[in-house]
Design a protein around this motif. Sequence first.
Motif, PDB file in Angstrom:
ATOM      1  N   THR A 149      34.748  42.356  41.114  1.00 30.72           N
ATOM      2  CA  THR A 149      34.962  43.609  41.846  1.00 30.72           C
ATOM      3  C   THR A 149      36.405  43.719  42.326  1.00 30.72           C
ATOM      4  OG1 THR A 149      32.656  43.620  42.563  1.00 30.72           O
ATOM      5  CG2 THR A 149      34.188  44.988  43.812  1.00 30.72           C
ATOM      6  N   CYS A 188      39.134  42.160  41.128  1.00 33.02           N
ATOM      7  CA  CYS A 188      40.073  42.318  40.017  1.00 33.02           C
ATOM      8  C   CYS A 188      40.040  43.734  39.452  1.00 33.02           C
ATOM      9  CB  CYS A 188      39.761  41.299  38.923  1.00 33.02           C
ATOM     10  SG  CYS A 188      40.134  39.589  39.380  1.00 33.02           S
ATOM     11  N   ARG A 189      38.844  44.281  39.308  1.00 33.91           N
ATOM     12  CA  ARG A 189      38.731  45.642  38.779  1.00 33.91           C
ATOM     13  C   ARG A 189      39.402  46.647  39.716  1.00 33.91           C
ATOM     14  NH1 ARG A 189      33.607  45.967  38.643  1.00 33.91           N
ATOM     15  NH2 ARG A 189      33.421  44.996  36.603  1.00 33.91           N
ATOM     16  N   PHE A 190      39.162  46.503  41.022  1.00 31.28           N
ATOM     17  CA  PHE A 190      39.771  47.435  41.977  1.00 31.28           C
ATOM     18  C   PHE A 190      41.294  47.340  41.919  1.00 31.28           C
ATOM     19  CE2 PHE A 190      41.733  48.403  46.018  1.00 31.28           C
ATOM     20  CZ  PHE A 190      41.158  49.606  46.367  1.00 31.28           C
ATOM     21  N   ARG A 227      43.251  46.307  39.572  1.00 31.58           N
ATOM     22  CA  ARG A 227      43.789  46.845  38.318  1.00 31.58           C
ATOM     23  C   ARG A 227      43.764  48.365  38.320  1.00 31.58           C
ATOM     24  NH1 ARG A 227      40.831  42.498  35.821  1.00 31.58           N
ATOM     25  NH2 ARG A 227      39.114  43.946  35.441  1.00 31.58           N
ATOM     26  N   GLU A 228      42.648  48.945  38.762  1.00 29.14           N
ATOM     27  CA  GLU A 228      42.527  50.403  38.736  1.00 29.14           C
ATOM     28  C   GLU A 228      43.424  51.065  39.778  1.00 29.14           C
ATOM     29  OE1 GLU A 228      38.389  51.163  39.234  1.00 29.14           O
ATOM     30  OE2 GLU A 228      37.845  50.514  37.199  1.00 29.14           O
ATOM     31  N   ARG A 229      43.597  50.424  40.928  1.00 30.71           N
ATOM     32  CA  ARG A 229      44.379  51.050  42.003  1.00 30.71           C
ATOM     33  C   ARG A 229      45.879  50.775  41.868  1.00 30.71           C
ATOM     34  NH1 ARG A 229      42.451  53.262  47.029  1.00 30.71           N
ATOM     35  NH2 ARG A 229      44.265  54.160  48.058  1.00 30.71           N
ATOM     36  N   GLY A 262      47.314  48.723  39.056  1.00 29.87           N
ATOM     37  CA  GLY A 262      47.770  48.403  37.713  1.00 29.87           C
ATOM     38  C   GLY A 262      47.628  46.958  37.306  1.00 29.87           C
TER      39      GLY A 262
END
Length: 299
Positions: free
Chosen positions: A163, A165-167, A169-171, A173
């Motif tokens: 969770t 890492c995904r956040f 990356r999405e927020r 980069g």
Amino acid sequence: MRDAAERLGYSASPAARALRMRRSWWVGLIIPDIANPMFGEIARGAAEVLEEAGCHLLVSSHDARPERQAGQIRNMLRQRVDGVILQPFSSTDEDVPRLVQAGVPLVLLARRHRTQPTDHVTMELRAPLLEGLAHLADLGHRRIAITLMGGRTSTSAEERFETYCRFMRERFGAADKSLIVRLERTELVSGREAVPVLLAASPTAIVASNDLLALGIRDGLRDAGLLVPRDLSLLALDDTFLSALPGIELTSSTLPKRQIGVEAARLILARVAAPRRPCETVVLPAPLVVRGSTEALPA
């Protein structure tokens, strides 16, 4: 006959009742840290439900030591407990399938077992962390460090890792792995000891696995001449009664601790009554409570 028994002060023998019904009317609760107030609330919720059913709660702490956990399970089985509520050392513990294969009613708390299905009570893991990370990001923080369980397999730690890492990356980069700090224990001392590693990654905010760990981190930051939230924002993920105390005021996800115990006891009693029932998982919400330990990053 009942009137005569009452006049003589006679009461039925609990041992005889247990022998007749092949039950001990005791349920074991094995937790990681008896000093953590979160687990006291869980135990309270479980005890309330069990007492209404005529059962009693036997509590012990494995202190994040697998050999201690194994010994406590053996001791509870010798006492013929009706079932065990366990927050296991890891998600690959051999104790878990052994208990299930022995026919012992079992409920796991927080982390699931990797291969053995069981009844399971947990809290939402992704949503509270996402809410906390979004709160910090909205305050202007980009360098957000997080502490995660290390040194053993944990399904809950894995979900939080994914969770986070995904956040990031999405927020932003990318997810900087230097901001992820793995700890074998989550207590006050561990928090203090983790501060040099955390500071080496140059964070502006830290997400701690629980309140005790967060308080240890806060103490370590103070020893390093840094103050929360002036120098770093701090957020935790279990919101014990300590969080709201004046002078602490820790932003934290509110775990429904008593309800966790209530649901675990309910599942144990249901499993005792119907050993072949399908396994059930209960997932409870954990909304974020914002207090004074987080603030906007200075321009």
